[in-house]
Write an enzyme that holds these catalytic residues in place. Structure first.
Site, PDB file in Angstrom:
ATOM      1  N   PRO A 126       0.782  -1.246   0.000  1.00  0.00           N
ATOM      2  CA  PRO A 126       0.000   0.000   0.000  1.00  0.00           C
ATOM      3  C   PRO A 126       0.811   1.293   0.000  1.00  0.00           C
ATOM      4  CG  PRO A 126       0.032  -0.919   2.187  1.00  0.00           C
ATOM      5  CD  PRO A 126       0.751  -1.904   1.305  1.00  0.00           C
ATOM      6  N   CYS A 127       1.482   1.582  -1.099  1.00  0.00           N
ATOM      7  CA  CYS A 127       2.242   2.826  -1.219  1.00  0.00           C
ATOM      8  C   CYS A 127       1.320   4.048  -1.183  1.00  0.00           C
ATOM      9  CB  CYS A 127       3.102   2.814  -2.476  1.00  0.00           C
ATOM     10  SG  CYS A 127       2.216   2.416  -3.992  1.00  0.00           S
TER      11      CYS A 127
END
Length: 170
Positions: A126-127
């Protein structure tokens, strides 16, 4: 695969997912292997699992992913990506705090940001949950609008919206 935020390309090798890219996003690989209809059964299973889990995520029914992952990058990039998967659903983290957790100090926030931007497994790694130290949204390889939408899906009030509300704007 289709998604509410546009088409997504999935890439797998053998028994692990190696890529999740929005079509046209920055840093998406362009090679002839993309779209190949021929793949071993183990790879097909991984691709189908990834598709199902991403669909569940967008439907609000999944907060954690279980598809096996294998991200290719430098040792530093992989260390940053390992930190990204530790950020809980619905929470955000700053580049500087990730740098600090890696023992690099706040001055390495830009290096963390560069590694974050090269994350080859969007959504699942989850950047999009990483924001600037001032709470503002910063770049996202898939586009800032998608970052805002992913954060909203997870129940986060957008930092940009919060700033606008301070001035009485909707």
């Amino acid at each position: 695969m289709p998604s509410p935020l546009g088409n997504i390309l999935l890439r797998a090798a053998h028994d692990a997912l190696t890529g999740v890219f929005f079509v046209g996003q920055k840093y998406a690989p362009a090679d002839p292997a993309f779209g190949s209809a021929e793949c071993p059964a183990s790879t097909l299973r991984v691709l189908l699992q990834a598709r199902d889990e991403i669909d569940e995520y967008f439907a609000g029914a999944r907060q954690r992913f279980s598809v096996p992952l294998r991200a290719h990058g430098t040792a530093f990039q992989r260390s940053v990506w390992d930190e990204l998967v530790k950020i809980p659903y619905g929470q955000m983290e700053s580049y500087g705090r990730i740098a600090d957790r890696l023992g690099l100090g706040l001055g390495a926030a830009r290096a963390v940001g560069a590694a974050n931007g090269r994350n080859p497994i969007a959504i699942i790694v989850p950047c999009h949950r990483v924001i600037g130290g001032d709470g503002g949204l910063t770049g996202y390889a898939g586009g800032i609008e998608r970052k805002e939408a992913l954060l909203a899906l997870e129940g986060n009030e957008q930092p940009a919206a919060r700033q606008m509300n301070l001035f009485g704007e909707a």
